[in-house]
Design a protein around this motif. Structure first.
Motif, PDB file in Angstrom:
ATOM      1  N   UNK A 227       0.830  -1.070  -0.035  1.00 48.61           N
ATOM      2  CA  UNK A 227       0.115   0.044  -0.118  1.00 48.61           C
ATOM      3  C   UNK A 227       0.733   1.469   0.109  1.00 48.61           C
ATOM      4  N   UNK A 228       2.140   1.018   0.285  1.00 46.67           N
ATOM      5  CA  UNK A 228       3.131   2.357   0.290  1.00 46.67           C
ATOM      6  C   UNK A 228       4.167   2.331  -0.753  1.00 46.67           C
ATOM      7  N   UNK A 229       4.024   1.332  -1.651  1.00 45.67           N
ATOM      8  CA  UNK A 229       4.850   1.115  -2.842  1.00 45.67           C
ATOM      9  C   UNK A 229       5.168   2.470  -3.648  1.00 45.67           C
ATOM     10  N   UNK A 230       4.094   3.240  -3.802  1.00 47.23           N
ATOM     11  CA  UNK A 230       4.421   4.485  -4.580  1.00 47.23           C
ATOM     12  C   UNK A 230       4.435   5.593  -3.774  1.00 47.23           C
ATOM     13  N   UNK A 231       4.227   5.520  -2.410  1.00 39.81           N
ATOM     14  CA  UNK A 231       4.344   6.628  -1.633  1.00 39.81           C
ATOM     15  C   UNK A 231       6.005   7.437  -1.472  1.00 39.81           C
ATOM     16  N   UNK A 232       5.844   8.682  -1.383  1.00 42.67           N
ATOM     17  CA  UNK A 232       7.155   9.302  -0.966  1.00 42.67           C
ATOM     18  C   UNK A 232       7.702   8.562   0.217  1.00 42.67           C
ATOM     19  N   UNK A 233       9.083   8.367   0.024  1.00 43.58           N
ATOM     20  CA  UNK A 233       9.827   7.947   1.281  1.00 43.58           C
ATOM     21  C   UNK A 233      10.469   8.955   2.086  1.00 43.58           C
ATOM     22  N   UNK A 234      10.216   9.296   3.285  1.00 41.53           N
ATOM     23  CA  UNK A 234      10.557  10.689   4.027  1.00 41.53           C
ATOM     24  C   UNK A 234      11.597   9.886   5.036  1.00 41.53           C
ATOM     25  N   UNK A 235      11.983   8.948   5.123  1.00 38.27           N
ATOM     26  CA  UNK A 235      13.168   8.361   5.841  1.00 38.27           C
ATOM     27  C   UNK A 235      14.390   8.297   5.321  1.00 38.27           C
ATOM     28  N   UNK A 236      15.193   7.509   5.776  1.00 33.88           N
ATOM     29  CA  UNK A 236      17.049   7.695   5.450  1.00 33.88           C
ATOM     30  C   UNK A 236      16.881   6.760   4.490  1.00 33.88           C
ATOM     31  N   UNK A 237      17.748   6.855   3.401  1.00 35.36           N
ATOM     32  CA  UNK A 237      18.087   5.672   2.327  1.00 35.36           C
ATOM     33  C   UNK A 237      18.827   4.485   2.738  1.00 35.36           C
ATOM     34  N   UNK A 238      19.615   4.791   3.852  1.00 34.84           N
ATOM     35  CA  UNK A 238      20.177   3.552   4.511  1.00 34.84           C
ATOM     36  C   UNK A 238      19.338   2.407   5.371  1.00 34.84           C
ATOM     37  N   UNK A 239      18.043   2.858   5.321  1.00 36.90           N
ATOM     38  CA  UNK A 239      17.132   2.026   5.814  1.00 36.90           C
ATOM     39  C   UNK A 239      17.061   0.964   4.852  1.00 36.90           C
ATOM     40  N   UNK A 240      17.982  -0.192   4.461  1.00 41.69           N
ATOM     41  CA  UNK A 240      17.925  -0.836   3.333  1.00 41.69           C
ATOM     42  C   UNK A 240      17.670  -2.335   3.983  1.00 41.69           C
ATOM     43  N   UNK A 241      17.139  -2.749   4.894  1.00 43.04           N
ATOM     44  CA  UNK A 241      16.675  -3.919   5.278  1.00 43.04           C
ATOM     45  C   UNK A 241      17.540  -5.122   5.644  1.00 43.04           C
ATOM     46  N   UNK A 242      18.954  -4.379   5.888  1.00 40.53           N
ATOM     47  CA  UNK A 242      20.289  -5.324   6.234  1.00 40.53           C
ATOM     48  C   UNK A 242      19.787  -6.283   7.456  1.00 40.53           C
ATOM     49  N   UNK A 243      18.984  -5.978   8.410  1.00 44.60           N
ATOM     50  CA  UNK A 243      18.731  -6.682   9.522  1.00 44.60           C
ATOM     51  C   UNK A 243      17.854  -8.074   8.926  1.00 44.60           C
ATOM     52  N   UNK A 244      17.038  -7.762   8.257  1.00 44.25           N
ATOM     53  CA  UNK A 244      15.657  -8.842   7.782  1.00 44.25           C
ATOM     54  C   UNK A 244      16.651  -9.639   6.687  1.00 44.25           C
ATOM     55  N   UNK A 245      17.422  -9.353   5.934  1.00 48.98           N
ATOM     56  CA  UNK A 245      18.182  -9.750   5.005  1.00 48.98           C
ATOM     57  C   UNK A 245      19.292 -10.976   5.818  1.00 48.98           C
ATOM     58  N   UNK A 246      19.798 -10.529   6.788  1.00 43.03           N
ATOM     59  CA  UNK A 246      20.610 -11.309   7.768  1.00 43.03           C
ATOM     60  C   UNK A 246      19.661 -12.365   8.496  1.00 43.03           C
ATOM     61  N   UNK A 247      18.625 -11.624   8.751  1.00 43.76           N
ATOM     62  CA  UNK A 247      17.610 -12.500   9.679  1.00 43.76           C
ATOM     63  C   UNK A 247      17.155 -13.803   8.818  1.00 43.76           C
TER      64      UNK A 247
END
Length: 475
Positions: A227-247
């Motif tokens: 539902x947020x796929x086309x939304x503006x991202x107002x956060x930090x670009x470094x939030x790249x999912x690293x923890x989930x990928x490692x998990x």
């Protein structure tokens, strides 16, 4: 979605030991509020650590936030005569999340956050003020703490200054790519990519992932938050999912991946957050037809989805002179105003022309605010807006995610079967938070609550693990 990135390379490798260029008792991935809080608390406990930051200068989601942290029972609250408790705060969290926040984490965070803020003030010079001019959605008492500057950038600067004063090494431009574990699932180190492409290995006795969520990973957002796929991202670009990928590579358990903080007041096109205090104190959101479309007091996170559902995915924040004075108390708003976001309209006709709607429809909306009885959506207005009117064009944005690695109350990462990994910890945005699994579960401040409380708890756990391990080896 703007400002995102595709999935980065994140690996988990196994070895009995690693050949490392450096060693630290505790390694912390991420130098935001979570990582720096943990580092400061480890320093207070007499434990050395190294903090690894991918960027040239630490900032992350913390610097982009308002820097407001909810906490009960603090020194500042007591001085202002505010009665609060972890139990009351926990009840507010669960009420907002409809009972779907992890109970053990809610208890851990609400009990840890007050002492953490007091410690940061007493030992590291962070001078908290209590925001008591209004209540954020879902909070039953005034418990939102801020530094006097009322910005996340100021919070980051204060934490960095405290880390510098404590002599804590913060290694920047150090992108953690590889986690090393032994056959007993103990974290023994990590591989860090340096700016020249060289990999540097750092050995450790405990490892904390404080690297935030996945809001900057466009592929992961499309997968988990369509539902947020086309939304503006107002956060930090470094939030790249690293923890989930490692998990995922570890086979760790993940939790609440559908939870996130949206914001229904992202100023467009200037790109800034406008404080929701204006909505709570009587402002309204109108669509291009000049009509209200939701109860604005329910929360700014779920408002993001509601704003995006309007024609063009935009809305107008409309308020009057007393509320403009309130808005100007917040630096983000002043910056947006300086950039040309604020429109002044002396009449309803001018406001209608600004919005591009029918003046009669707009007049009917404003007239409805004069009723004493509840609006159709349940909101009750204490007063109507008066000319001159002020308007700011906004859209809905994704700010940061609330799902991540499932952790025990001591912040150790959990395997798929629910057992804890020995010495791998996660906190802040890397871990599942206390907002449940949907946008509407986010209580104002949950992000920094998880970061600061989680960082403090993780530091306590890491210190205990090191002490136990050394005692077991007769040291």
């Amino acid at each position: 979605m703007t400002q995102g990135t595709d999935a980065p390379l994140r690996r988990v490798l196994r070895a009995a030991r690693i050949d490392a260029e450096a060693q630290a008792p505790v390694a912390i991935v991420g130098a935001g509020a979570c990582g720096l809080t943990a580092a400061l608390m480890l320093h207070d406990a007499g434990v050395d650590c190294v903090v690894l930051e991918r960027d040239e200068q630490p900032s992350g989601s913390t610097a982009l936030s308002s820097g407001f942290i909810p906490a009960p029972g603090t020194r500042v609250q007591r001085e202002r005569g505010v009665e609060d408790s972890p139990e009351r705060f926990a009840a507010d969290i669960q009420a907002k999340a409809h009972g779907r926040a992890a109970p053990a984490l809610v208890r851990a965070y609400t009990e840890a956050i007050g002492p953490a803020l007091d410690a940061l003030q007493a030992r590291h010079g962070l001078q908290w003020t209590l925001l008591d001019g209004f209540l954020y959605p879902g909070h039953g008492v005034h418990r939102m703490h801020s530094l006097p500057q009322k910005t996340g950038a100021a919070l980051m600067a204060a934490l960095q200054a405290a880390a510098d004063a404590a002599g804590i090494p913060v290694l920047t431009q150090a992108l953690a790519e590889t986690l090393w574990l032994d056959d007993a699932d103990r974290a023994i180190g990590l591989g860090v990519r340096r700016p020249d492409g060289r990999e540097e290995r750092i050995a450790c006795e405990a490892l904390l992932l404080a690297c935030n969520g996945f809001g900057g990973n466009t592929a992961m957002v499309r997968e988990l938050l369509p539902e947020m796929a086309e939304a503006t991202f107002g956060g930090h670009v470094g939030n790249d999912g690293s923890a989930i990928l490692w998990g995922r590579a570890l086979g760790a358990r993940l939790r609440d991946l559908g939870g996130y903080q949206g914001h229904g007041s992202w100023v467009t096109p200037q790109g800034a957050l406008m404080s929701w205090a204006v909505m709570m104190e009587g402002g309204v959101q109108l669509n291009r037809e000049g009509r209200r479309f939701h109860d604005e007091t329910q929360g700014y996170s779920e408002a993001a989805v509601k704003v995006l559902a309007q024609p063009g995915g935009v809305a107008w924040n409309v308020f009057d002179a007393p509320l403009l004075a309130l808005a100007r108390e917040f630096p983000d708003f002043r910056e947006a105003e300086a950039a040309g976001a604020l429109r002044r309209c002396d009449t309803v006709a001018q406001l209608a022309a600004c919005i591009g709607c029918d003046a009669a429809a707009l007049q009917a909306t404003l007239d409805a605010l004069r009723r004493i009885d509840p609006q159709p959506d349940g909101r009750v207005f204490q007063r109507a807006l008066a000319a001159p009117y002020f308007a700011v064009k906004v859209t809905g944005a994704l700010f940061h995610t609330q799902g991540g690695l499932d952790v025990a109350p001591d912040m150790r990462v959990l395997r798929a079967d629910g057992t804890a990994l020995p010495n791998l910890l996660a906190a802040g945005g890397a871990a599942g938070g206390v907002s449940g699994d949907a946008v509407w579960g986010y209580l104002s401040g949950n992000g920094l609550l998880s970061a600061v409380a989680g960082g403090a708890i993780a530091a306590r756990t890491a210190a205990a693990l090191l002490d136990t391990g050394r005692n077991d080896h007769g040291e």
